[in-house]
Design a protein around this motif. Structure first.
Motif, PDB file in Angstrom:
ATOM      1  N   GLU A 272       0.821  -1.216   0.000  1.00 53.01           N
ATOM      2  CA  GLU A 272       0.000   0.000   0.000  1.00 53.01           C
ATOM      3  C   GLU A 272       0.852   1.262   0.000  1.00 53.01           C
ATOM      4  OE1 GLU A 272      -2.336  -0.493   3.468  1.00 53.01           O
ATOM      5  OE2 GLU A 272      -3.836  -1.767   2.506  1.00 53.01           O
ATOM      6  N   ARG A 273       2.133   1.129  -0.331  1.00 47.61           N
ATOM      7  CA  ARG A 273       3.035   2.283  -0.266  1.00 47.61           C
ATOM      8  C   ARG A 273       2.646   3.352  -1.302  1.00 47.61           C
ATOM      9  NH1 ARG A 273       8.136   2.452   2.065  1.00 47.61           N
ATOM     10  NH2 ARG A 273       8.106   0.188   2.271  1.00 47.61           N
ATOM     11  N   TYR A 274       2.394   2.933  -2.536  1.00 49.76           N
ATOM     12  CA  TYR A 274       2.048   3.906  -3.572  1.00 49.76           C
ATOM     13  C   TYR A 274       0.639   4.457  -3.378  1.00 49.76           C
ATOM     14  CZ  TYR A 274       6.070   1.582  -5.622  1.00 49.76           C
ATOM     15  OH  TYR A 274       7.321   1.046  -5.824  1.00 49.76           O
ATOM     16  N   LEU A 303       8.151   4.710 -12.184  1.00 48.31           N
ATOM     17  CA  LEU A 303       6.865   4.099 -11.824  1.00 48.31           C
ATOM     18  C   LEU A 303       5.943   5.117 -11.143  1.00 48.31           C
ATOM     19  CD1 LEU A 303       5.033   1.612 -11.470  1.00 48.31           C
ATOM     20  CD2 LEU A 303       6.237   1.147  -9.326  1.00 48.31           C
ATOM     21  N   ILE A 304       6.475   5.866 -10.185  1.00 53.89           N
ATOM     22  CA  ILE A 304       5.650   6.853  -9.469  1.00 53.89           C
ATOM     23  C   ILE A 304       5.177   7.943 -10.425  1.00 53.89           C
ATOM     24  CG2 ILE A 304       5.723   8.604  -7.646  1.00 53.89           C
ATOM     25  CD1 ILE A 304       7.690   6.778  -6.166  1.00 53.89           C
ATOM     26  N   SER A 305       6.042   8.346 -11.349  1.00 55.69           N
ATOM     27  CA  SER A 305       5.636   9.362 -12.324  1.00 55.69           C
ATOM     28  C   SER A 305       4.466   8.868 -13.182  1.00 55.69           C
ATOM     29  CB  SER A 305       6.833   9.733 -13.200  1.00 55.69           C
ATOM     30  OG  SER A 305       6.477  10.690 -14.163  1.00 55.69           O
ATOM     31  N   SER A 306       4.506   7.610 -13.597  1.00 65.86           N
ATOM     32  CA  SER A 306       3.407   7.059 -14.401  1.00 65.86           C
ATOM     33  C   SER A 306       2.118   6.964 -13.593  1.00 65.86           C
ATOM     34  CB  SER A 306       3.788   5.672 -14.932  1.00 65.86           C
ATOM     35  OG  SER A 306       4.967   5.735 -15.708  1.00 65.86           O
ATOM     36  N   LEU A 307       2.216   6.559 -12.318  1.00 66.59           N
ATOM     37  CA  LEU A 307       1.031   6.444 -11.472  1.00 66.59           C
ATOM     38  C   LEU A 307       0.400   7.809 -11.203  1.00 66.59           C
ATOM     39  CD1 LEU A 307       2.210   3.803  -8.827  1.00 66.59           C
ATOM     40  CD2 LEU A 307       0.560   3.473 -10.662  1.00 66.59           C
ATOM     41  N   LEU A 308       1.226   8.814 -10.920  1.00 67.22           N
ATOM     42  CA  LEU A 308       0.683  10.144 -10.642  1.00 67.22           C
ATOM     43  C   LEU A 308       0.079  10.762 -11.902  1.00 67.22           C
ATOM     44  CD1 LEU A 308       3.343  11.709  -8.236  1.00 67.22           C
ATOM     45  CD2 LEU A 308       1.262  10.476  -7.683  1.00 67.22           C
ATOM     46  N   THR A 309       0.693  10.512 -13.044  1.00 62.92           N
ATOM     47  CA  THR A 309       0.128  11.027 -14.285  1.00 62.92           C
ATOM     48  C   THR A 309      -1.228  10.392 -14.568  1.00 62.92           C
ATOM     49  OG1 THR A 309       2.372  11.340 -15.158  1.00 62.92           O
ATOM     50  CG2 THR A 309       0.564  11.349 -16.749  1.00 62.92           C
ATOM     51  N   GLU A 436      -5.477  -1.493 -10.371  1.00 70.76           N
ATOM     52  CA  GLU A 436      -5.894  -1.530 -11.771  1.00 70.76           C
ATOM     53  C   GLU A 436      -4.859  -0.832 -12.667  1.00 70.76           C
ATOM     54  OE1 GLU A 436      -8.421  -3.081 -13.148  1.00 70.76           O
ATOM     55  OE2 GLU A 436      -9.035  -3.908 -11.208  1.00 70.76           O
ATOM     56  N   MET A 437      -4.262   0.249 -12.163  1.00 69.70           N
ATOM     57  CA  MET A 437      -3.216   0.939 -12.944  1.00 69.70           C
ATOM     58  C   MET A 437      -1.984   0.066 -13.108  1.00 69.70           C
ATOM     59  SD  MET A 437      -3.318   4.790 -11.385  1.00 69.70           S
ATOM     60  CE  MET A 437      -4.820   5.771 -11.367  1.00 69.70           C
ATOM     61  N   LEU A 438      -1.597  -0.633 -12.029  1.00 68.06           N
ATOM     62  CA  LEU A 438      -0.395  -1.465 -12.095  1.00 68.06           C
ATOM     63  C   LEU A 438      -0.559  -2.647 -13.044  1.00 68.06           C
ATOM     64  CD1 LEU A 438       0.634  -1.514  -8.315  1.00 68.06           C
ATOM     65  CD2 LEU A 438       1.689  -0.207 -10.147  1.00 68.06           C
ATOM     66  N   THR A 446       7.199  -1.632 -15.956  1.00 69.08           N
ATOM     67  CA  THR A 446       7.936  -0.776 -15.027  1.00 69.08           C
ATOM     68  C   THR A 446       7.762  -1.237 -13.589  1.00 69.08           C
ATOM     69  OG1 THR A 446       7.476   1.053 -16.548  1.00 69.08           O
ATOM     70  CG2 THR A 446       8.342   1.628 -14.395  1.00 69.08           C
ATOM     71  N   TYR A 447       6.557  -1.725 -13.267  1.00 67.73           N
ATOM     72  CA  TYR A 447       6.294  -2.203 -11.904  1.00 67.73           C
ATOM     73  C   TYR A 447       7.139  -3.441 -11.585  1.00 67.73           C
ATOM     74  CZ  TYR A 447       3.751  -4.079  -7.902  1.00 67.73           C
ATOM     75  OH  TYR A 447       3.424  -4.592  -6.666  1.00 67.73           O
ATOM     76  N   ARG A 448       7.266  -4.371 -12.525  1.00 66.86           N
ATOM     77  CA  ARG A 448       8.102  -5.562 -12.285  1.00 66.86           C
ATOM     78  C   ARG A 448       9.571  -5.170 -12.106  1.00 66.86           C
ATOM     79  NH1 ARG A 448       4.730  -7.747 -16.389  1.00 66.86           N
ATOM     80  NH2 ARG A 448       6.334  -7.301 -17.939  1.00 66.86           N
TER      81      ARG A 448
END
Length: 812
Positions: A272-274, A303-309, A436-438, A446-448
């Motif tokens: 649950e970090r992200y 990875l964080i940049s893709s999730l925030l976008t 769902e995003m991951l 990128t997540y792997r």
């Protein structure tokens, strides 16, 4: 790339233009007069004017907006102006950059093109060097000094030409500067002033060899200034070797973090970090504020940049392997508030100053407390306020205890103002979206990669102390309450009827806190519930083999079970009342020395017989060599302590009190053939390679990479014909060439420069060598042939045109 000189050689003349950082033009008259009026208005005692600074330096300080010096500036600037070598320690955001720039301006004063570089400033990272360069340009606005940037990753050809312009100040990173020194065989005899900014970080990043080699090339009659947040042993040894009678200044190092900085810790599960990061940026941190997010590796940054976008949060990123121009562009986006979130690695943890920064978030917990301090020190600088959120999980709990011990802060798990969790209803709602995003195709790869990188990050991260690993087992992190910012947030999201209730803000907050506490107590009661029986005893009426076995085990261990229950109840009572058992301290016998300290005159006291120390047996006696007092020569003089008492400044004694060793002892072990070491990543013993492979030995005896001598400077000189463009100094009648004349850009300018160079070298333009004669003949023949072809084409076109006209005429 050069720029046009200003009119009448203004203060901003002869300044190198750096791509991405436009240099302003000449100062207007009204701007100069306005700075003069402001300097006269701010003339008060105790400020910068009391330091006796020159008029252009004082104008630059007032133009920048500085009025009262900070404590570190008040201590260091007078000493540096006296010419003393200084080692200064201060917390981040205390104004250390101005401490070494103002004395540098006073020492250099004006441009001197006849000499080489007179001042060197070394920074650990590109961003910090660029920031220092911009600060020099702003603070030294009314001074005629030429400053250049020497950074790794930039074109070496442009840096060769920049050094040939005889700059006054060179700002750069140690690796690239030493590369230029070795490649160009630079002589640094004109250097008067050297600055090592963030010196401890320079050694941590592995610049020790480059710094020592550069130090050996510098003249002895120089002034050296070092600024650092900590004082590791390597830095102390370097200061002893490179500084003459240095003064150690320590200010605000005990507090470690700024006063206006608030630390918040959020505990969550590893998966649950992200989600915690997204919840923070969506519900807690305002959208118009600026936030820096620190991640463990560059894969996590992507990875964080893709999730925030994907979550609709504007962001940009910086990491070491990113292209230098892209790093400049992304930094400029964040500084000019084009985006609200900047995702970085530890490359931006030192020295970067963003004035409007409000929040810092640590997604991955750093391995060293000192790195944590530099991360969170990016906000709450120069008296401002800020908040730092740190996300920690199960693998970070021991490091969290070490951090509180290092900061000398109490660790109270029931204090939801500093440590807590996010309400489960908000977390679950966002966690489903993040999952769902991951799983999407453009983020899954990128997540792997980031998961594999995180395993290596944990294995290479320094381990926590043994005591913290023991204590963390007795701390109930599952009993954490919701952080104060999240109290009532879930109710506001789900129940809009609360907004209709007209209550006072204080009463509403108290009600929400009570409701949250009730929810927390119910969850704790459910978690602490322990059934009296096991799974094998669910149906006691039915006889089975497992039931009989459990009955026999309970009968055999009934004493141990009762003892455990009694001890468990005692610990619960102590936790509720907040008392610690002090039975051992109360029943402990008083020491004889403590009694004598408290009571000076003891009446009727007899020493107990058992208190005498028993002599050691003959078998346990240590056989050591006796010291011959007659022929013994001590390694220090007999009056050493007396001389130290009379000494005004003793750097060795001060450095021992301030020393903070962070370097692994294994790095100092000398190399031997067949030597092996333990690799924490590969989990096995690996052979140690000879550190001298691929290196060359310099005149000072140090080993540096062999890639520092590649011959690129020689090729550049042949390509640019720089030696032909230099005038004859022995004639002494001609004026020095301008930057445009030395480094022409356009085709006509290059041709004119060649003609002028031939005239200065005494070469007759009418004389030609055989190659030039052949080329001229071929050029003439080609011109004649082209002219003949053009004539033939014209005749053919006329003939065709005449034929067409004949066809159009009607027959008579």
């Amino acid at each position: 790339m050069g720029r046009k000189p200003t009119v009448d050689g203004g203060p901003d003349a002869n300044v190198l233009e750096i791509p991405g950082f436009p240099v302003p033009g000449a100062l207007a008259v009204n701007e100069y007069s306005a700075a003069q009026k402001k300097a006269k208005q701010n003339k008060k005692g105790g400020g910068f004017q009391a330091m006796g600074l020159s008029h252009p330096v004082a104008l630059g300080i007032n133009k920048r907006g500085y009025k009262i010096p900070t404590p570190i500036q008040r201590k260091t600037i007078p000493l540096i102006l006296e010419g003393r070598d200084v080692v200064a320690m201060a917390k981040t955001g205390s104004g250390k950059t101005a401490c070494f720039l103002i004395p540098m301006f006073e020492r250099l004063k004006q441009r001197d093109p006849t000499k080489g570089a007179r001042a060197l400033i070394f920074s650990p990272t590109r961003e910090l060097a660029i920031q220092t360069f911009k600060f020099i340009r702003e603070l030294g606005k009314f001074l005629d000094l030429k400053v250049i940037l020497v950074l790794g990753g930039d074109s070496m050809d442009s840096q060769f030409s920049a050094i040939h312009t005889c700059p006054d100040v060179i700002v750069g990173t140690p690796g690239r500067f030493l590369h230029l020194c070795v490649e160009m065989d630079l002589k640094l005899s004109s250097v008067e002033y050297v600055v090592f900014d963030e010196a401890d970080r320079l050694f941590e990043m592995g610049f020790g060899e480059q710094l020592n080699e550069t130090l050996s090339r510098l003249p002895e009659a120089r002034q050296t200034v070092m600024f650092s947040a900590t004082l590791p042993k390597l830095l102390v040894d370097f200061a002893k070797a490179g500084l003459s009678d240095p003064v150690l200044i320590r200010l605000d190092v005990e507090s470690k973090i700024p006063e206006g900085l608030v630390l918040k810790f959020l505990h969550c599960r590893p998966d649950e970090r992200y989600t915690t990061l997204v919840v923070l940026l969506k519900y807690i941190i305002p959208k118009d504020s600026q936030t820096v997010v620190f991640a463990g590796t560059q894969h996590h940054v992507e990875l964080i940049s893709s999730l925030l976008t994907s979550s609709g949060i504007s962001n940009t990123s910086i990491y070491s392997s990113l292209d230098p121009s892209a790093r400049k562009i992304n930094t400029a986006k964040f500084v000019h508030k084009k985006v609200s979130v900047l995702i970085v690695t530890d490359i931006a943890a030192r020295g970067i100053d963003i004035p409007s920064l409000d929040f810092v978030i640590n997604v991955h917990f750093p391995g060293k407390p000192k790195l944590f301090i530099h991360r969170v020190g990016r906000c709450a600088r120069a008296g401002r306020r800020g908040t730092a959120y740190t996300i920690c999980s199960t693998e970070d709990e021991a490091h969290l205890l070490d951090l509180h011990l290092f900061l000398n802060r109490p660790f109270n798990i029931s204090d939801n103002n500093s440590i807590g969790v996010i309400p489960q209803d908000i977390l679950e709602e966002e966690h489903h979206t993040i999952l769902e995003m991951l799983k999407s195709h453009h983020i899954a790869g990128t997540y792997r990669t980031s998961e594999n990188a995180y395993k290596k990050y944990l294995s290479s991260r320094p381990a926590a102390s043994v005591e913290s690993n023991k204590k963390v087992k007795n701390i109930k992190f599952f009993a954490l309450k919701s952080l104060e910012e999240f109290v009532g947030l879930s109710i506001e999201i789900e129940d809009d009827s609360l907004e209709k209730i007209k209550r006072k803000e204080s009463e509403r907050k108290e009600d929400l806190q009570q409701l949250d506490e009730q929810k927390h107590n119910i969850l704790m009661q459910m978690r602490n519930y322990r059934p009296s029986g096991t799974i094998f005893e669910l149906n006691p009426h039915k006889k089975s083999f497992s039931l009989e076995v459990m009955k026999q085990k309970r009968a055999a261990h009934s004493v141990l079970i009762d003892k455990y229950r009694i001890n468990h109840k005692d610990t619960e009572v102590e936790e509720q009342h907040g008392k610690k058992s002090e039975k051992n301290e109360e029943t402990k016998d008083t020491d004889e020395q403590d009694i004598k300290k408290v009571f000076g005159n003891i009446v009727g006291f007899t020493k107990p017989k058992n208190s005498e120390v028993q002599p050691e047996s003959k078998s346990r006696k240590k056989t050591g060599a006796k010291k011959d007092l007659e022929n013994y020569i001590p390694y220090q003089s007999a009056d050493k302590h007396t001389e130290e008492g009379f000494a005004i400044n003793n750097f060795d004694r001060q450095a021992q009190n301030a020393e903070f060793s962070i370097v692994d002892k294994a790095q100092t072990v000398k190399y031997s053939q067949g030597m092996k070491k333990w690799d924490r990543v590969k989990k096995k013993m690996v052979s140690v390679q000879d550190p001298r492979i691929g290196k060359i030995r310099t005149e000072s005896g140090l080993w540096i990479p062999a890639t520092y001598k590649t011959g690129r400077y020689k090729d550049w000189k042949e390509k640019t014909k720089i030696e032909e463009q230099v005038w004859r100094e022995e004639e002494g009648n001609e004026a020095p060439l301008s930057h445009e004349q030395r480094y022409p850009v356009s085709r006509h300018a290059r041709h004119n420069a060649k003609v002028e160079a031939k005239k200065r070298m005494g070469i007759d333009s009418e004389l030609r060598n055989p190659e030039q004669i052949v080329k001229k003949r071929l050029r003439v023949e080609f011109a004649k042939k082209r002219e003949l072809d053009n004539r033939i084409k014209k005749l053919q076109n006329k003939k065709k045109h005449a034929q067409k006209m004949r066809r159009k005429k009607p027959n008579k």
